[in-house]
Scaffold this motif. Structure first.
Motif, PDB file in Angstrom:
ATOM      1  N   MET A   1      31.211  57.135  50.945  1.00  0.00           N
ATOM      2  CA  MET A   1      31.742  56.886  49.517  1.00  0.00           C
ATOM      3  C   MET A   1      31.706  55.502  49.193  1.00  0.00           C
ATOM      4  N   GLY A   2      32.216  54.753  50.211  1.00  0.00           N
ATOM      5  CA  GLY A   2      31.975  53.087  49.769  1.00  0.00           C
ATOM      6  C   GLY A   2      32.902  52.510  48.738  1.00  0.00           C
ATOM      7  N   LYS A   3      33.169  51.461  49.109  1.00  0.00           N
ATOM      8  CA  LYS A   3      33.945  50.511  48.027  1.00  0.00           C
ATOM      9  C   LYS A   3      33.033  49.224  47.721  1.00  0.00           C
ATOM     10  N   PHE A   4      33.482  48.843  46.457  1.00  0.00           N
ATOM     11  CA  PHE A   4      32.708  47.676  45.855  1.00  0.00           C
ATOM     12  C   PHE A   4      33.708  46.572  45.384  1.00  0.00           C
ATOM     13  N   LYS A   5      33.243  45.344  45.420  1.00  0.00           N
ATOM     14  CA  LYS A   5      34.061  44.330  45.020  1.00  0.00           C
ATOM     15  C   LYS A   5      33.840  43.953  43.602  1.00  0.00           C
ATOM     16  N   VAL A   6      34.775  43.824  42.593  1.00  0.00           N
ATOM     17  CA  VAL A   6      34.862  43.733  41.275  1.00  0.00           C
ATOM     18  C   VAL A   6      35.865  42.811  40.981  1.00  0.00           C
ATOM     19  N   THR A   7      36.130  42.269  39.790  1.00  0.00           N
ATOM     20  CA  THR A   7      37.168  41.607  39.230  1.00  0.00           C
ATOM     21  C   THR A   7      37.845  42.582  38.319  1.00  0.00           C
ATOM     22  N   LEU A   8      39.229  42.596  38.568  1.00  0.00           N
ATOM     23  CA  LEU A   8      40.005  43.738  37.833  1.00  0.00           C
ATOM     24  C   LEU A   8      41.282  43.186  37.219  1.00  0.00           C
ATOM     25  N   MET A   9      41.376  43.001  35.927  1.00  0.00           N
ATOM     26  CA  MET A   9      43.104  42.733  35.365  1.00  0.00           C
ATOM     27  C   MET A   9      43.732  43.687  35.745  1.00  0.00           C
ATOM     28  N   MET A  10      44.828  43.197  35.972  1.00  0.00           N
ATOM     29  CA  MET A  10      46.072  44.257  36.510  1.00  0.00           C
ATOM     30  C   MET A  10      46.811  45.058  35.497  1.00  0.00           C
ATOM     31  N   GLU A  11      46.523  44.486  34.102  1.00  0.00           N
ATOM     32  CA  GLU A  11      47.396  45.189  33.107  1.00  0.00           C
ATOM     33  C   GLU A  11      46.454  45.685  32.066  1.00  0.00           C
ATOM     34  N   SER A  12      46.751  46.656  31.284  1.00  0.00           N
ATOM     35  CA  SER A  12      46.032  47.485  30.438  1.00  0.00           C
ATOM     36  C   SER A  12      45.732  46.741  29.151  1.00  0.00           C
ATOM     37  N   THR A  13      44.495  47.026  28.384  1.00  0.00           N
ATOM     38  CA  THR A  13      44.252  46.524  27.225  1.00  0.00           C
ATOM     39  C   THR A  13      43.860  47.766  26.340  1.00  0.00           C
ATOM     40  N   PRO A  14      44.783  48.422  25.906  1.00  0.00           N
ATOM     41  CA  PRO A  14      44.551  49.717  25.119  1.00  0.00           C
ATOM     42  C   PRO A  14      43.809  49.680  23.860  1.00  0.00           C
ATOM     43  N   VAL A  15      43.790  48.319  23.286  1.00  0.00           N
ATOM     44  CA  VAL A  15      43.355  48.062  21.860  1.00  0.00           C
ATOM     45  C   VAL A  15      42.487  46.844  22.195  1.00  0.00           C
ATOM     46  N   LYS A  16      41.529  46.983  21.389  1.00  0.00           N
ATOM     47  CA  LYS A  16      40.522  45.732  21.433  1.00  0.00           C
ATOM     48  C   LYS A  16      41.214  44.617  20.624  1.00  0.00           C
TER      49      LYS A  16
ATOM     50  N   PRO B   1      42.259  38.954  39.748  1.00  0.00           N
ATOM     51  CA  PRO B   1      41.725  38.990  41.111  1.00  0.00           C
ATOM     52  C   PRO B   1      40.559  39.844  41.310  1.00  0.00           C
ATOM     53  N   GLU B   2      40.122  39.513  42.553  1.00  0.00           N
ATOM     54  CA  GLU B   2      38.920  40.289  43.169  1.00  0.00           C
ATOM     55  C   GLU B   2      39.798  41.486  43.874  1.00  0.00           C
ATOM     56  N   VAL B   3      39.124  42.720  43.666  1.00  0.00           N
ATOM     57  CA  VAL B   3      39.531  43.725  44.393  1.00  0.00           C
ATOM     58  C   VAL B   3      38.316  44.826  44.892  1.00  0.00           C
ATOM     59  N   GLU B   4      38.705  45.599  45.862  1.00  0.00           N
ATOM     60  CA  GLU B   4      37.617  46.429  46.500  1.00  0.00           C
ATOM     61  C   GLU B   4      37.936  47.620  46.402  1.00  0.00           C
ATOM     62  N   ILE B   5      37.242  48.471  45.554  1.00  0.00           N
ATOM     63  CA  ILE B   5      37.619  49.920  45.277  1.00  0.00           C
ATOM     64  C   ILE B   5      36.376  50.673  45.175  1.00  0.00           C
TER      65      ILE B   5
ATOM     66  N   CYS C   1      35.176  42.909  35.314  1.00  0.00           N
ATOM     67  CA  CYS C   1      33.879  42.239  35.320  1.00  0.00           C
ATOM     68  C   CYS C   1      33.303  42.733  36.576  1.00  0.00           C
ATOM     69  N   HIS C   2      31.906  42.865  36.495  1.00  0.00           N
ATOM     70  CA  HIS C   2      30.928  43.420  37.513  1.00  0.00           C
ATOM     71  C   HIS C   2      30.907  42.712  38.803  1.00  0.00           C
ATOM     72  N   ALA C   3      31.162  41.151  38.686  1.00  0.00           N
ATOM     73  CA  ALA C   3      30.970  40.161  39.797  1.00  0.00           C
ATOM     74  C   ALA C   3      32.182  39.854  40.436  1.00  0.00           C
ATOM     75  N   THR C   4      32.378  39.072  41.370  1.00  0.00           N
ATOM     76  CA  THR C   4      33.365  38.265  41.743  1.00  0.00           C
ATOM     77  C   THR C   4      32.900  36.845  41.943  1.00  0.00           C
ATOM     78  N   PHE C   5      33.829  35.997  42.057  1.00  0.00           N
ATOM     79  CA  PHE C   5      33.755  34.474  41.860  1.00  0.00           C
ATOM     80  C   PHE C   5      34.381  33.895  42.865  1.00  0.00           C
ATOM     81  N   ALA C   6      33.901  32.486  43.302  1.00  0.00           N
ATOM     82  CA  ALA C   6      34.458  31.660  44.207  1.00  0.00           C
ATOM     83  C   ALA C   6      34.397  30.201  43.883  1.00  0.00           C
TER      84      ALA C   6
END
Length: 258
Positions: free
Chosen positions: A1-16, A34-38, A55-60
């Protein structure tokens, strides 16, 4: 299956976000997310079911900016019209490239939510496709080449965005494939052939030579483990022309022997 590192906001934005203030606040929040592995299933759930920005990338250091780019194993294709998800899938089949792993409807898409998933694949106008590469890309220049000289050639209907684009979540996932992986060399090679399909043999070779002579040395081999059978060059024409020797799968309709 595998996990992938992305940047993910921890709260929802249901409206643009609409106002400048809302857009700035959103950009600030996703910028320091934060960076997450999912897994891909988890990513689809967060992004399209729970409307989490990402975001599809991670940063340092972990702040979304091109100078901080660390890695990405995903290419996102953003479509706002002129192509349906089903047409995109059909194009992948025609070109014999792996299909996207995730397709989700964006917050702006007005497709009738009561339609079946099959009908949504045909009717959806605004959507994003997520392609997973077979290995992470650690060089920003290389990543930009894969997007601009690869994916945008195959999908000219897509919006051309930053390599560190921040993405809003969507309404729902309408396509999910957790297994397919796209090779960087394969993407560049097929994009080259697709882009030069109406050019003669001599013109094609001249164009390849000019294009790839401008690339940094070993652009696709930045110290990473590479299949020894692949030449250390980004010249996809020479790699794929010798398909009888390396077992490359052909694209129907193209004269590889020319």
């Amino acid at each position: 299956m595998g996990k992938f590192k992305v940047t993910l906001m921890m709260e929802s934005t249901p409206v643009k976000p609409q106002t400048d203030e809302e857009k700035l606040e959103w950009s600030r929040k996703i910028g320091k997310a934060p960076e997450v592995e999912i897994t891909l299933e988890e990513l689809a759930g967060f992004v399209s079911d729970l409307q989490h920005s990402w975001c599809h990338a991670t940063f340092a250091p972990q702040w979304i900016h091109r100078d901080n780019f660390f890695q990405s194993q995903m290419i996102v294709v953003d479509v706002d019209g002129g192509l349906s998800p089903q047409q995109a899938l059909d194009r992948c089949t025609e070109l014999d490239i792996p299909k996207p792993n995730i397709i989700y409807r964006t917050l702006s898409d007005a497709t009738d939510p009561s339609l079946s998933t099959t009908d949504k694949l045909t009717a959806t106008a605004k959507f994003r496709m997520i392609f997973v590469l077979d290995a992470p890309v650690y060089n920003l220049r290389e990543y930009e080449l894969l997007v601009k000289e690869g994916m945008y050639i195959l999908f000219p209907e897509s919006d051309h965005v930053s390599a560190t684009q921040k993405w809003l979540g969507g309404q729902e996932t309408i396509y999910l494939d957790t297994d397919s992986r796209l090779s960087a060399i394969q993407l560049m090679a097929i994009a080259d052939v697709f882009d030069t399909r109406d050019i003669g043999e001599k013109g094609r070779q001249k164009r390849y030579k000019k294009k790839y002579s401008a690339l940094p040395p070993d652009i696709f081999h930045n110290g990473l483990v590479v299949d020894a059978s692949v030449p250390k060059t980004a010249n996809s024409y020479s790699i794929y022309k010798e398909n009888g020797e390396n077992g490359t799968k052909l694209i129907l309709g193209f004269d590889w022997a020319a």
